[in-house]
Design an enzyme around this catalytic site. Structure first.
Site, mmCIF file in Angstrom:
data_model
loop_
_atom_site.group_PDB
_atom_site.id
_atom_site.type_symbol
_atom_site.label_atom_id
_atom_site.label_comp_id
_atom_site.label_asym_id
_atom_site.label_seq_id
_atom_site.Cartn_x
_atom_site.Cartn_y
_atom_site.Cartn_z
ATOM 1 N N GLY A 144 84.090 12.637 14.567
ATOM 2 C CA GLY A 144 84.184 11.940 13.279
ATOM 3 C C GLY A 144 83.500 12.628 12.114
ATOM 4 O O GLY A 144 83.153 11.975 11.131
ATOM 5 N N ASN A 165 84.854 14.642 9.889
ATOM 6 C CA ASN A 165 85.701 14.477 8.699
ATOM 7 C C ASN A 165 85.621 13.045 8.174
ATOM 8 O O ASN A 165 85.633 12.828 6.958
ATOM 9 C CB ASN A 165 87.151 14.863 9.008
ATOM 10 C CG ASN A 165 87.370 16.356 8.906
ATOM 11 O OD1 ASN A 165 87.312 16.925 7.825
ATOM 12 N ND2 ASN A 165 87.579 16.996 10.054
ATOM 13 N N MET A 178 93.612 11.882 18.147
ATOM 14 C CA MET A 178 94.318 12.727 19.113
ATOM 15 C C MET A 178 95.372 11.968 19.914
ATOM 16 O O MET A 178 95.528 12.201 21.106
ATOM 17 C CB MET A 178 93.301 13.409 20.035
ATOM 18 C CG MET A 178 92.401 14.383 19.296
ATOM 19 S SD MET A 178 93.361 15.559 18.284
ATOM 20 C CE MET A 178 92.195 16.882 18.060
ATOM 21 N N ARG A 179 96.099 11.075 19.255
ATOM 22 C CA ARG A 179 97.252 10.422 19.887
ATOM 23 C C ARG A 179 98.500 10.777 19.092
ATOM 24 O O ARG A 179 98.471 10.734 17.855
ATOM 25 C CB ARG A 179 97.123 8.888 19.887
ATOM 26 C CG ARG A 179 95.985 8.328 20.698
ATOM 27 C CD ARG A 179 96.072 8.641 22.161
ATOM 28 N NE ARG A 179 97.194 8.026 22.848
ATOM 29 C CZ ARG A 179 97.575 8.352 24.079
ATOM 30 N NH1 ARG A 179 96.931 9.298 24.744
ATOM 31 N NH2 ARG A 179 98.597 7.749 24.634
ATOM 32 N N HIS A 225 94.526 19.214 9.583
ATOM 33 C CA HIS A 225 94.816 20.070 10.735
ATOM 34 C C HIS A 225 94.056 21.387 10.569
ATOM 35 O O HIS A 225 94.059 21.965 9.474
ATOM 36 C CB HIS A 225 96.324 20.332 10.813
ATOM 37 C CG HIS A 225 96.701 21.155 11.999
ATOM 38 N ND1 HIS A 225 96.731 20.644 13.278
ATOM 39 C CD2 HIS A 225 97.022 22.464 12.110
ATOM 40 C CE1 HIS A 225 97.075 21.604 14.121
ATOM 41 N NE2 HIS A 225 97.253 22.720 13.441
ATOM 42 N N GLU A 258 86.973 21.951 5.833
ATOM 43 C CA GLU A 258 87.638 20.660 6.077
ATOM 44 C C GLU A 258 86.895 19.547 5.358
ATOM 45 O O GLU A 258 87.491 18.657 4.749
ATOM 46 C CB GLU A 258 87.692 20.356 7.583
ATOM 47 C CG GLU A 258 88.611 21.267 8.369
ATOM 48 C CD GLU A 258 88.818 20.796 9.810
ATOM 49 O OE1 GLU A 258 88.984 19.587 10.042
ATOM 50 O OE2 GLU A 258 88.820 21.659 10.706
HETATM 51 C C1 GAR Z 1 88.961 18.647 13.117
HETATM 52 O O1 GAR Z 1 88.772 20.041 13.166
HETATM 53 C C2 GAR Z 1 90.401 18.319 12.771
HETATM 54 O O2 GAR Z 1 90.972 19.218 11.861
HETATM 55 C C3 GAR Z 1 91.059 18.420 14.119
HETATM 56 O O3 GAR Z 1 90.149 17.847 15.018
HETATM 57 C C4 GAR Z 1 88.822 18.035 14.507
HETATM 58 C C5 GAR Z 1 88.155 16.682 14.458
HETATM 59 O O4 GAR Z 1 86.812 16.820 14.139
HETATM 60 N N1 GAR Z 1 92.304 17.765 14.143
HETATM 61 C C6 GAR Z 1 93.335 18.177 14.865
HETATM 62 O O5 GAR Z 1 93.299 19.143 15.582
HETATM 63 C C7 GAR Z 1 94.577 17.325 14.707
HETATM 64 N N2 GAR Z 1 95.732 18.033 15.162
HETATM 65 P P1 GAR Z 1 85.993 15.588 13.594
HETATM 66 O O6 GAR Z 1 86.194 14.452 14.609
HETATM 67 O O7 GAR Z 1 84.577 16.064 13.579
HETATM 68 O O8 GAR Z 1 86.521 15.242 12.249
#
Ligand code: GAR
Length: 215
Positions: A14, A16, A92-93, A111, A176
């Protein structure tokens, strides 16, 4: 303009989500984070959100026999919080076409690659294998095809000799955390909108919002 009510969907750490919640604390930010929803009861981000005083909700996909059941439970939670916009943040679903169409133009994702390169998983490993010299992250509207929606904003980082997956991931995640709040601002204040399957920018567009590049 009233602030848009945003739900952040997470599955794990979490980070982001944290960057979006912190950005939305600013008085002039055009969105408020009204709900954090996780499909995993053990997602670390849930504790952070609870401590920040944000409403949280767990809808465990394993407790629902079909994707449609799972998504109807999510729809009910989103409706009960009067959500009008969704940010996927490490969620991630895979979502069904029905859910994606219901939220068309009102759901975005971040992404960890410069789309359309490296859709799917393991983006940093694949970037290193391909020998690209620039890598980054993308915020895009969600469409039924995975990681294929219209692009709202991108941030670029260099790939440097000796990089590992971890060092590259660490460089990308910093971007990000800047890009997602900037992109959400542009959508919620009307600077960026989806029209006929393309992102249209108003005169408020500037590189700080839509394009971050290495100095
Ligand atoms: C992030 O790097 C996001 O871009 C990626 O998962 C990570 C989550 O980190 N998302 C994907 O790969 C979606 N296809 P976080 O839980 O610390 O935000």
């Amino acid at each position: 303009m009233s602030r848009r009510r945003v739900a952040i969907l997470i599955s794990g750490r979490g980070s982001n989500m944290v960057s979006l919640i912190e950005a939305a604390r600013a008085g002039d930010y055009p969105a408020e984070i009204a709900l954090v929803l996780s499909n995993r009861p053990d997602a670390a981000g849930l504790d952070w959100a609870r401590e920040a005083g944000i409403s949280t909700c767990v809808i465990d996909h394993k407790a629902h026999p079909t994707r449609e059941d799972f998504e109807h439970a999510m729809d009910a939670a989103l409706a009960s919080h009067a959500i009008d916009f969704i940010c996927l943040a490490g969620f991630m679903r895979v979502l069904t076409e029905g859910f994606v169409e219901r939220w068309s133009g009102q759901m975005v994702n971040i992404h960890p690659s410069l789309l359309p390169l490296f859709r799917g998983t393991q983006t940093h490993r694949r970037a290193l294998e391909e020998g690209v010299l620039v890598h980054g992250c993308t915020v895009h509207f969600v469409v039924p095809e995975l990681d294929a929606g219209p692009i709202i904003a991108q941030a670029v980082v260099p790939v440097v000799p000796g990089d590992t997956q971890d060092s590259l991931a660490a460089r990308v995640i910093v971007q990000e955390h800047k890009l997602y709040p900037a992109a959400l601002r542009m959508i919620c204040d009307g600077t960026a909108r989806l029209e006929n399957g393309k992102v249209v920018f108003s005169h408020g567009w500037n590189a700080d919002g839509a394009l971050h590049s290495p100095s």
